[in-house]
Design an enzyme around this catalytic site. Structure first.
Site, PDB file in Angstrom:
ATOM      1  N   HIS A 260       5.440   1.860  -1.236  1.00  0.00           N
ATOM      2  CA  HIS A 260       6.255   2.666  -2.161  1.00  0.00           C
ATOM      3  C   HIS A 260       6.920   3.679  -1.335  1.00  0.00           C
ATOM      4  O   HIS A 260       5.993   4.323  -0.690  1.00  0.00           O
ATOM      5  CB  HIS A 260       5.418   2.806  -3.239  1.00  0.00           C
ATOM      6  CG  HIS A 260       6.432   3.165  -4.314  1.00  0.00           C
ATOM      7  ND1 HIS A 260       7.126   4.754  -4.584  1.00  0.00           N
ATOM      8  CD2 HIS A 260       7.163   2.825  -5.432  1.00  0.00           C
ATOM      9  CE1 HIS A 260       7.711   4.852  -5.673  1.00  0.00           C
ATOM     10  NE2 HIS A 260       7.778   3.408  -6.095  1.00  0.00           N
ATOM     11  N   ASP A 314       4.659  -3.854  -9.143  1.00  0.00           N
ATOM     12  CA  ASP A 314       5.117  -5.269  -9.004  1.00  0.00           C
ATOM     13  C   ASP A 314       4.107  -6.205  -8.761  1.00  0.00           C
ATOM     14  O   ASP A 314       4.306  -7.395  -8.850  1.00  0.00           O
ATOM     15  CB  ASP A 314       6.338  -5.384  -8.132  1.00  0.00           C
ATOM     16  CG  ASP A 314       7.816  -4.651  -8.508  1.00  0.00           C
ATOM     17  OD1 ASP A 314       7.931  -5.007  -9.847  1.00  0.00           O
ATOM     18  OD2 ASP A 314       8.273  -4.119  -7.717  1.00  0.00           O
TER      19      ASP A 314
HETATM   20  C1  LIG Z   1       9.069  -0.289  -1.098  1.00  0.00           C
HETATM   21  C2  LIG Z   1       9.250  -0.186   0.435  1.00  0.00           C
HETATM   22  C3  LIG Z   1      10.968  -0.669   0.631  1.00  0.00           C
HETATM   23  C4  LIG Z   1       8.921   1.281   0.830  1.00  0.00           C
HETATM   24  O1  LIG Z   1       9.387   1.330   2.008  1.00  0.00           O
HETATM   25  P1  LIG Z   1       9.579   2.667   3.006  1.00  0.00           P
HETATM   26  O2  LIG Z   1       8.962   3.818   2.370  1.00  0.00           O
HETATM   27  O3  LIG Z   1      10.993   2.687   3.510  1.00  0.00           O
HETATM   28  O4  LIG Z   1       8.350   2.457   4.109  1.00  0.00           O
HETATM   29  P2  LIG Z   1       8.708   1.591   5.369  1.00  0.00           P
HETATM   30  O5  LIG Z   1       9.362   0.230   4.937  1.00  0.00           O
HETATM   31  O6  LIG Z   1       9.290   2.622   6.359  1.00  0.00           O
HETATM   32  O7  LIG Z   1       7.090   1.414   5.986  1.00  0.00           O
HETATM   33  C5  LIG Z   1       6.410   2.292   6.578  1.00  0.00           C
HETATM   34  C6  LIG Z   1       5.165   1.380   7.248  1.00  0.00           C
HETATM   35  O8  LIG Z   1       4.390   0.760   6.472  1.00  0.00           O
HETATM   36  C7  LIG Z   1       4.762  -0.698   6.688  1.00  0.00           C
HETATM   37  N1  LIG Z   1       4.968  -1.406   5.295  1.00  0.00           N
HETATM   38  C8  LIG Z   1       5.587  -0.897   3.995  1.00  0.00           C
HETATM   39  N2  LIG Z   1       5.495  -1.878   3.246  1.00  0.00           N
HETATM   40  C9  LIG Z   1       4.765  -2.813   3.626  1.00  0.00           C
HETATM   41  C10 LIG Z   1       4.631  -3.981   3.065  1.00  0.00           C
HETATM   42  N3  LIG Z   1       4.891  -4.386   1.615  1.00  0.00           N
HETATM   43  N4  LIG Z   1       3.815  -4.841   3.817  1.00  0.00           N
HETATM   44  C11 LIG Z   1       3.469  -4.749   5.198  1.00  0.00           C
HETATM   45  N5  LIG Z   1       3.813  -3.540   5.735  1.00  0.00           N
HETATM   46  C12 LIG Z   1       4.506  -2.602   4.841  1.00  0.00           C
HETATM   47  C13 LIG Z   1       5.952  -0.798   7.477  1.00  0.00           C
HETATM   48  O9  LIG Z   1       6.193  -2.090   8.279  1.00  0.00           O
HETATM   49  C14 LIG Z   1       5.814   0.230   8.425  1.00  0.00           C
HETATM   50  O10 LIG Z   1       4.933   0.124   9.171  1.00  0.00           O
HETATM   51  P3  LIG Z   1       5.468   0.622  10.901  1.00  0.00           P
HETATM   52  O11 LIG Z   1       5.195   2.262  10.648  1.00  0.00           O
HETATM   53  O12 LIG Z   1       4.300   0.228  11.483  1.00  0.00           O
HETATM   54  O13 LIG Z   1       6.814   0.041  11.192  1.00  0.00           O
HETATM   55  C15 LIG Z   1       8.573  -1.194   1.256  1.00  0.00           C
HETATM   56  O14 LIG Z   1       7.014  -0.915   0.975  1.00  0.00           O
HETATM   57  C16 LIG Z   1       8.820  -2.726   1.064  1.00  0.00           C
HETATM   58  O15 LIG Z   1       9.635  -3.327   1.352  1.00  0.00           O
HETATM   59  N6  LIG Z   1       7.844  -3.355  -0.018  1.00  0.00           N
HETATM   60  C17 LIG Z   1       7.855  -4.691  -0.301  1.00  0.00           C
HETATM   61  C18 LIG Z   1       8.870  -4.852  -1.427  1.00  0.00           C
HETATM   62  C19 LIG Z   1       8.290  -4.348  -2.952  1.00  0.00           C
HETATM   63  O16 LIG Z   1       7.301  -4.579  -3.263  1.00  0.00           O
HETATM   64  N7  LIG Z   1       9.238  -3.577  -3.455  1.00  0.00           N
HETATM   65  C20 LIG Z   1       8.989  -3.007  -4.799  1.00  0.00           C
HETATM   66  C21 LIG Z   1       8.833  -1.565  -4.750  1.00  0.00           C
HETATM   67  S1  LIG Z   1       8.315  -0.852  -6.094  1.00  0.00           S
END
Ligand SMILES: CC(C)(COP(=O)(O)OP(=O)(O)OC[C@H]1O[C@@H](n2cnc3c(N)ncnc32)[C@H](O)[C@@H]1OP(=O)(O)O)[C@@H](O)C(=O)NCCC(=O)NCCS
Length: 377
Positions: A260, A314
């Site tokens: 998140h 979710d």
């Molecule tokens: C929600 C979300 C977009 C937030 O992303 P964000 O704050 O931009 O975080 P990032 O994508 O930059 O991730 C930071 C790190 O955690 C890891 N990470 C984040 N979410 C992850 C996940 N769901 N599974 C595995 N690794 C994850 C990333 O790979 C990244 O690792 P790195 O630093 O080694 O590259 C992201 O966690 C995601 O895509 N989750 C899956 C979809 C989901 O459940 N969405 C509903 C949100 S309520």
């Protein structure tokens, strides 16, 4: 004045708001200052909707009036049902919901947003009618007739009735109502911001909500709960959960329902939803998906805990809905049914001190290019 460009407006406040607050380090979510845990324990979805909209808990008389007003506005015009019958049955329920809500506004001409009385009735209609539209579409697309709402049933009970033509177990109603509370509001997210932009043009609230529904539909916003259930079904058995998580992380793929932007601990809504899962499965029999989910969470905590990636809202909601027999593509419309109260609360807050959203841009194109005649291109 020059500004740095922040993609996605990350970290840029878009509004001053007193509606909800998230503490991502402590895992706290409050609506109007009250923690969601407390609301799930003591409140109902409709009472929480009132709290979000009007900033305070209703008195007994105000709550009774609010519940009655909503119960009496659940029906939708037969033309709305006719309109939905013309839509392709394989279409996504979010598209049907957006079309129906946009059309709904055409039936209610008193849409002057400076009139507080009009605004009250618009909020009542939207909160009351979204479940009717969602349930109607779920039936119409299968060739069944839509079921009319029943005024004497509670909000969540009536939704199940319109969906299945049966009165659900009280435990299901209770749990579903808590799910609606947990999805009702979440600070400045994409669909709320979309609604605010539309609201700032002084468009009517039906248009505001229709635009928010459009933003919620995208897979980066609503919709992840549908993918969680797909993921758990793909894993198939609890013993395959750990190797699946390892492979996903090794392949640098995201685990659905994890991570998140704001929460750096387990999302408090995920914790409550997990408790609700346990309540439901203790009474109605276990869920294979839940056992797989526990395995996924356990292994993910070991591998992703250091990155502060934990289950989000979710992760467990889809498992609950699945056990209740709700089809996966209805999960996001149900999210919209709940979130409409948050969208409307932000709409009213925006109107109180409206300023048209008109952001700037950093122009990255050319200047003074000559027009090349067609024959020379
Ligand atoms: C929600 C979300 C977009 C937030 O992303 P964000 O704050 O931009 O975080 P990032 O994508 O930059 O991730 C930071 C790190 O955690 C890891 N990470 C984040 N979410 C992850 C996940 N769901 N599974 C595995 N690794 C994850 C990333 O790979 C990244 O690792 P790195 O630093 O080694 O590259 C992201 O966690 C995601 O895509 N989750 C899956 C979809 C989901 O459940 N969405 C509903 C949100 S309520």
């Amino acid at each position: 004045m020059p500004h740095d460009f922040m993609p996605g407006l990350a970290g840029i406040p878009a509004a001053k708001s007193a509606i909800s607050d998230v503490d991502g380090e402590r895992g706290v979510l409050e609506y109007r200052g009250i923690r969601v845990e407390e609301l799930c324990q003591h409140s109902s979805y409709l009472e929480t909707a009132y709290l979000l909209l009007y900033g305070h808990l209703p008195s007994q008389a105000a709550l009774a009036k609010w519940e009655t007003d909503i119960a009496h506005h659940r029906r939708v015009k037969y033309s709305i049902i006719d309109l939905m019958k013309c839509l392709p049955e394989q279409g996504h329920p979010m598209d049907a919901l957006q079309a129906a809500v946009a059309a709904l506004g055409m039936f209610y001409p008193g849409r002057n947003v400076n009139n507080l009385d009009n605004n009250y009735w618009s909020a009542v209609r939207l909160i009351a009618k979204l479940p009717t539209i969602v349930a109607a579409w779920a039936r119409l697309r299968r060739g069944d007739e839509a079921i009319a709402p029943r005024d004497e049933l509670g909000f969540s009970e009536n939704f199940f009735y319109m969906l299945t033509e049966t009165i659900p177990h009280p435990l299901w109603v209770d749990i579903f109502d808590d799910c609606l509370i947990l999805h009702a509001e979440h600070t400045m997210n994409a669909s709320t911001f979309t609604g605010l932009i539309t609201a700032s043009t002084l468009a009517d609230p039906y248009t505001v909500v229709a635009s928010s529904i459009g933003a919620l539909k995208g897979p980066l916003h609503g919709g992840a709960n549908e993918e969680v259930v797909q993921m758990l079904k793909e894993i198939g058995t609890a013993d395959r959960a750990a190797p699946y998580v390892e492979a996903q992380i090794h392949e640098k793929r995201k685990l659905m329902g994890f991570g998140h932007r704001v929460y750096k601990v387990k999302d408090p809504r995920a914790t409550i939803l997990q408790r609700l899962c346990e309540r439901l499965f203790n009474t109605c029999g276990t869920s294979q998906l839940y056992n797989i989910a526990l395995g996924v969470e356990r292994r993910a905590a070991e591998l992703l805990g250091a990155k502060k990636v934990y289950p989000n809202v979710d992760f467990y909601s889809g498992i609950l809905y699945d056990k209740m027999g709700i089809e996966p593509d209805l999960f996001t419309p149900i999210f919209a049914m709940a979130r409409v109260s948050g969208w409307l609360a932000h709409w009213l807050e925006q109107l109180a001190e409206n300023k048209l959203f008109r952001p700037d841009q950093i122009y990255a194109g050319e200047h003074n290019r000559p027009y090349l005649p067609l024959a020379q291109r």
